[in-house]
Design a protein around this motif. Structure first.
Motif, PDB file in Angstrom:
ATOM      1  N   LEU A   1       6.353  -7.047  -1.550  1.00  0.00           N
ATOM      2  CA  LEU A   1       6.373  -6.050  -0.654  1.00  0.00           C
ATOM      3  C   LEU A   1       6.884  -4.850  -1.718  1.00  0.00           C
ATOM      4  CD1 LEU A   1       7.547  -7.449   2.782  1.00  0.00           C
ATOM      5  CD2 LEU A   1       5.413  -6.989   2.029  1.00  0.00           C
ATOM      6  N   ASP A   2       6.518  -3.473  -1.404  1.00  0.00           N
ATOM      7  CA  ASP A   2       6.990  -2.294  -1.999  1.00  0.00           C
ATOM      8  C   ASP A   2       8.176  -1.989  -1.259  1.00  0.00           C
ATOM      9  OD1 ASP A   2       6.433  -0.716  -0.034  1.00  0.00           O
ATOM     10  OD2 ASP A   2       4.638   0.186  -0.895  1.00  0.00           O
ATOM     11  N   ARG A   3       8.920  -1.066  -1.770  1.00  0.00           N
ATOM     12  CA  ARG A   3      10.318  -0.558  -0.891  1.00  0.00           C
ATOM     13  C   ARG A   3       9.977  -0.178   0.279  1.00  0.00           C
ATOM     14  NH1 ARG A   3      11.737   5.309  -2.219  1.00  0.00           N
ATOM     15  NH2 ARG A   3       9.804   6.060  -2.424  1.00  0.00           N
ATOM     16  N   LEU A   4       9.165   0.081   0.748  1.00  0.00           N
ATOM     17  CA  LEU A   4       9.017   0.504   2.072  1.00  0.00           C
ATOM     18  C   LEU A   4       8.044  -0.603   3.105  1.00  0.00           C
ATOM     19  CD1 LEU A   4       8.057   3.245   0.385  1.00  0.00           C
ATOM     20  CD2 LEU A   4       8.720   4.223   2.478  1.00  0.00           C
ATOM     21  N   GLY A   5       7.968  -1.769   2.470  1.00  0.00           N
ATOM     22  CA  GLY A   5       7.273  -2.875   3.096  1.00  0.00           C
ATOM     23  C   GLY A   5       5.677  -2.892   3.101  1.00  0.00           C
ATOM     24  N   GLY A   6       5.264  -2.168   2.069  1.00  0.00           N
ATOM     25  CA  GLY A   6       3.922  -2.327   1.894  1.00  0.00           C
ATOM     26  C   GLY A   6       3.401  -3.343   1.145  1.00  0.00           C
ATOM     27  N   ASP A   7       2.088  -3.977   1.148  1.00  0.00           N
ATOM     28  CA  ASP A   7       1.473  -5.118   0.341  1.00  0.00           C
ATOM     29  C   ASP A   7       1.422  -4.682  -0.823  1.00  0.00           C
ATOM     30  OD1 ASP A   7       0.078  -7.111  -0.641  1.00  0.00           O
ATOM     31  OD2 ASP A   7      -1.134  -7.410   0.999  1.00  0.00           O
ATOM     32  N   ALA A   8       2.418  -4.824  -1.846  1.00  0.00           N
ATOM     33  CA  ALA A   8       2.347  -4.626  -3.338  1.00  0.00           C
ATOM     34  C   ALA A   8       1.230  -5.322  -4.138  1.00  0.00           C
ATOM     35  CB  ALA A   8       3.466  -4.879  -4.004  1.00  0.00           C
ATOM     36  N   ARG A   9       0.770  -6.439  -3.471  1.00  0.00           N
ATOM     37  CA  ARG A   9      -0.250  -6.899  -4.134  1.00  0.00           C
ATOM     38  C   ARG A   9      -1.787  -5.952  -4.429  1.00  0.00           C
ATOM     39  NH1 ARG A   9      -1.276 -11.887  -0.377  1.00  0.00           N
ATOM     40  NH2 ARG A   9      -1.104 -10.220   0.922  1.00  0.00           N
ATOM     41  N   VAL A  10      -1.912  -4.958  -3.524  1.00  0.00           N
ATOM     42  CA  VAL A  10      -2.985  -4.173  -3.488  1.00  0.00           C
ATOM     43  C   VAL A  10      -2.621  -2.544  -3.762  1.00  0.00           C
ATOM     44  CG1 VAL A  10      -4.746  -3.230  -2.025  1.00  0.00           C
ATOM     45  CG2 VAL A  10      -3.994  -5.431  -1.731  1.00  0.00           C
ATOM     46  N   PRO A  11      -3.019  -1.932  -5.063  1.00  0.00           N
ATOM     47  CA  PRO A  11      -2.727  -0.656  -5.628  1.00  0.00           C
ATOM     48  C   PRO A  11      -3.595   0.419  -4.784  1.00  0.00           C
ATOM     49  CG  PRO A  11      -3.887  -1.857  -7.172  1.00  0.00           C
ATOM     50  CD  PRO A  11      -3.833  -2.897  -6.253  1.00  0.00           C
ATOM     51  N   LEU A  12      -3.013   1.434  -4.122  1.00  0.00           N
ATOM     52  CA  LEU A  12      -3.802   2.481  -3.533  1.00  0.00           C
ATOM     53  C   LEU A  12      -3.287   3.667  -4.204  1.00  0.00           C
ATOM     54  CD1 LEU A  12      -4.241   1.109   0.198  1.00  0.00           C
ATOM     55  CD2 LEU A  12      -6.100   1.297  -1.890  1.00  0.00           C
ATOM     56  N   HIS A  13      -4.050   4.770  -3.914  1.00  0.00           N
ATOM     57  CA  HIS A  13      -3.491   6.085  -4.290  1.00  0.00           C
ATOM     58  C   HIS A  13      -2.220   6.559  -3.693  1.00  0.00           C
ATOM     59  CE1 HIS A  13      -3.490  10.371  -5.637  1.00  0.00           C
ATOM     60  NE2 HIS A  13      -3.557  10.769  -4.316  1.00  0.00           N
ATOM     61  N   ALA A  14      -1.214   6.923  -4.402  1.00  0.00           N
ATOM     62  CA  ALA A  14       0.058   7.179  -3.890  1.00  0.00           C
ATOM     63  C   ALA A  14       0.232   8.557  -3.937  1.00  0.00           C
ATOM     64  CB  ALA A  14       1.295   6.653  -4.894  1.00  0.00           C
ATOM     65  N   THR A  15       0.823   9.368  -2.752  1.00  0.00           N
ATOM     66  CA  THR A  15       0.989  10.558  -2.702  1.00  0.00           C
ATOM     67  C   THR A  15       2.587  11.096  -2.511  1.00  0.00           C
ATOM     68  OG1 THR A  15       0.724  10.574  -0.268  1.00  0.00           O
ATOM     69  CG2 THR A  15      -1.384  10.849  -1.532  1.00  0.00           C
ATOM     70  N   GLY A  16       3.274  10.140  -2.283  1.00  0.00           N
ATOM     71  CA  GLY A  16       4.712  10.311  -2.058  1.00  0.00           C
ATOM     72  C   GLY A  16       5.178  10.275  -0.456  1.00  0.00           C
ATOM     73  N   PHE A  17       4.109  10.202   0.170  1.00  0.00           N
ATOM     74  CA  PHE A  17       4.367  10.136   1.633  1.00  0.00           C
ATOM     75  C   PHE A  17       3.359   9.298   2.384  1.00  0.00           C
ATOM     76  CE2 PHE A  17       5.633  14.372   0.265  1.00  0.00           C
ATOM     77  CZ  PHE A  17       6.887  14.553   0.823  1.00  0.00           C
ATOM     78  N   PHE A  18       3.533   8.835   3.433  1.00  0.00           N
ATOM     79  CA  PHE A  18       2.580   8.018   4.306  1.00  0.00           C
ATOM     80  C   PHE A  18       1.311   8.624   4.599  1.00  0.00           C
ATOM     81  CE2 PHE A  18       6.308   5.438   5.335  1.00  0.00           C
ATOM     82  CZ  PHE A  18       5.949   4.341   5.315  1.00  0.00           C
ATOM     83  N   ARG A  19       0.226   8.082   4.381  1.00  0.00           N
ATOM     84  CA  ARG A  19      -1.065   8.470   4.822  1.00  0.00           C
ATOM     85  C   ARG A  19      -2.111   7.657   5.328  1.00  0.00           C
ATOM     86  NH1 ARG A  19      -5.006   7.104   1.221  1.00  0.00           N
ATOM     87  NH2 ARG A  19      -4.390   6.052  -0.753  1.00  0.00           N
ATOM     88  N   VAL A  20      -3.218   7.669   5.774  1.00  0.00           N
ATOM     89  CA  VAL A  20      -4.176   6.577   6.212  1.00  0.00           C
ATOM     90  C   VAL A  20      -5.276   6.724   5.288  1.00  0.00           C
ATOM     91  CG1 VAL A  20      -3.383   6.682   8.664  1.00  0.00           C
ATOM     92  CG2 VAL A  20      -5.219   8.510   7.832  1.00  0.00           C
ATOM     93  N   GLU A  21      -5.929   5.326   5.214  1.00  0.00           N
ATOM     94  CA  GLU A  21      -7.103   5.247   4.670  1.00  0.00           C
ATOM     95  C   GLU A  21      -7.979   4.217   5.274  1.00  0.00           C
ATOM     96  OE1 GLU A  21      -8.174   3.114   0.346  1.00  0.00           O
ATOM     97  OE2 GLU A  21      -6.763   4.833   0.150  1.00  0.00           O
ATOM     98  N   ARG A  22      -9.199   4.348   5.380  1.00  0.00           N
ATOM     99  CA  ARG A  22     -10.364   3.368   5.798  1.00  0.00           C
ATOM    100  C   ARG A  22     -10.768   2.728   4.699  1.00  0.00           C
ATOM    101  NH1 ARG A  22     -15.322   4.233  10.304  1.00  0.00           N
ATOM    102  NH2 ARG A  22     -15.337   1.987  10.771  1.00  0.00           N
ATOM    103  N   ALA A  23     -10.607   1.276   4.460  1.00  0.00           N
ATOM    104  CA  ALA A  23     -11.038   0.425   3.512  1.00  0.00           C
ATOM    105  C   ALA A  23     -12.561   0.240   3.613  1.00  0.00           C
ATOM    106  CB  ALA A  23     -10.623  -0.784   3.204  1.00  0.00           C
TER     107      ALA A  23
END
Length: 465
Positions: free
Chosen positions: A59-81
């Protein structure tokens, strides 16, 4: 050092885990309120799925699944896979599913019992915050829902992502006058919110300007709820038409009906009612979202915590979808998640949803359980079965991005200073002395810990598995 509950908490948890695993009941007796007849409902449990042995998920520091890299913006966002699954994305750029708890607070109204237990077990609010954050994370929770005590919880060394409620319409109503307290939410004259008041738009801008800049740069903030359970009802047009002729809402409704039908005295049709409800909801979300984004362009707008009739309203979901990033819904009255309804929400809004409230109460708590909308079951283990059953249905729903259990602590029946819907009920994962209901938490932890595995399982094997 903080006075930790952890040894007691998990000693109790391990004992209960064995009991929960050994008791393989797949039915639960349930009723809607004290004195109502019991009925039997089926449950599906984590153990019913043919999952491989659990392996730790990085997990990353905020609890996200660190196995899957996505675009980072510095804030939470939403994305449809690509497969249709909606994700929250952490500031560090990893998919994240919000498994949260609402009303995480060190006090409960004016309860003397809670205050004394806080002093005995934690000493200070800072120690409570550090210990509670550690214990919630150990139970697999990764976020704080509405009305949590964010100041001390955000100040800990390793905080949990959090949400804020700012009550735009409720705050305007208190300033304007005419609102009143209902169980769980604010009441308005004729159930007609003040969205047509000429002062409302400027109020929202000033309200946001005074509150949002303090958190606009905080990466741990998921986003904002703008109100709770506004009366978006099927007969909203009729409600507005009953307002006095000089009321801005009454005048707006009559003018709207006159333009649409040629006369303000025409009896509204079902289509009229749906169109006007869209008009009201659109105006509310347009004004509030503009104020939020003007003063904090970084964080998600999580809507107004829809409930009741609004959950079945195409007009409300369509209007919200034009302006809201994630649509929060308080869900009661469903034993099994209504996935056909969830699919309609996705079609109507084009947005993901978050379950911002849900819970079940148990008779073995010894509490009267007369307040609040949640189901009543026999035991804490039954609460745990419901948790797993309902959560599995949410996880297999591609438009759901998380849930926030309501709530951290039970109500103290002796404290009458609280909201009328929170007076005497077993809603918490803890009792009013900060002791965990291990029959419930013993079912929460194993499911919470496997959320990312379960999401992958349902996406690979079909969402009816």
């Amino acid at each position: 050092m903080p006075r930790r509950l952890l040894p007691v908490f998990f000693g109790l948890w391990f004992a209960t885990q064995a009991t929960f695993a050994a008791d393989s009941a797949r039915t639960v007796e349930v009723r809607t309120k004290p004195g109502a007849p019991w009925r039997t409902e089926n449950v599906r449990l984590l153990a019913d799925l043919p999952l491989p042995p659990a392996e730790p998920v990085p997990l990353d520091r905020l609890g996200g699944d660190a196995r899957v890299p996505l675009h980072a913006t510095g804030f939470f966002r939403v994305e449809r896979a690509a497969g249709g699954r909606w994700w929250l994305v952490t500031p560090d750029g990893h998919p994240w599913y919000s498994v949260g708890l609402a009303v995480v607070k060190s006090t409960s109204g004016r309860s003397a019992v809670v205050r004394e237990a806080l002093r005995e077990k934690f000493g200070t609010a800072a120690n409570w915050a550090e210990t509670t954050t550690h214990d919630l994370r150990a139970l697999g929770f990764n976020s704080l829902g509405a009305w949590s005590e964010t100041a001390p919880l955000r100040a800990v060394a390793r905080p949990l992502p959090y949400t804020l409620v700012h009550n735009f319409m409720g705050s305007y109503g208190r300033k304007r006058g005419g609102t009143y307290q209902l169980p769980g939410h604010t009441g308005y004259p004729e159930n007609a919110i003040f969205v047509f008041d000429p002062e409302f738009e400027r109020f929202c801008d000033e309200f946001a300007a005074a509150r949002l800049p303090a958190t606009r740069d905080d990466p741990w903030l998921l986003g904002y709820f703008s109100d709770n359970e506004l009366p978006f009802r099927s007969r909203t047009l009729d409600n507005f038409l009953r307002l006095p002729a000089d009321d801005p809402g009454g005048r707006a409704a009559r003018d709207w009906l006159r333009v649409r039908r040629g006369s303000a005295d025409t009896a509204p049709s079902a289509d009229d009612r749906a169109a006007f409800l869209d008009h009201v909801a659109d105006r509310y979300y347009r004004i509030v979202s503009a104020a939020i984004r003007r003063h904090d362009p970084n964080h998600l707008y999580l809507g107004s915590r829809l409930h009741g009739q609004a959950l079945a309203s195409e007009a409300v979901w369509t209007a919200a979808g034009r302006y809201v990033d994630v649509i929060a819904a308080n869900i009661y009255g469903q034993w099994t998640p209504d996935r056909e309804q969830f699919a309609r929400w996705a079609r109507w809004s084009g947005r993901p949803f978050l379950v911002s409230e849900w819970y079940v109460k148990a008779e073995d708590s010894g509490l009267p359980n007369t307040t609040g909308a949640g189901w009543i079951v026999r035991t804490q283990a039954d609460r745990g079965r419901f948790y797993q059953h309902f959560a599995l249905g949410l996880l297999e729903t591609p438009s759901c991005v998380g849930w926030h259990w309501f709530r951290y602590m039970d109500n103290d029946p002796a404290d009458l200073s609280t909201d009328p819907s929170n007076r005497d009920s077993n809603k918490g994962i803890l009792d009013i002395r900060f002791t965990p209901w291990t029959g419930l938490t013993g079912a929460m932890r194993p499911l919470n810990e496997r959320v990312y595995d379960l999401l992958g399982y349902f996406d690979r094997h079909g969402r009816d598995s």
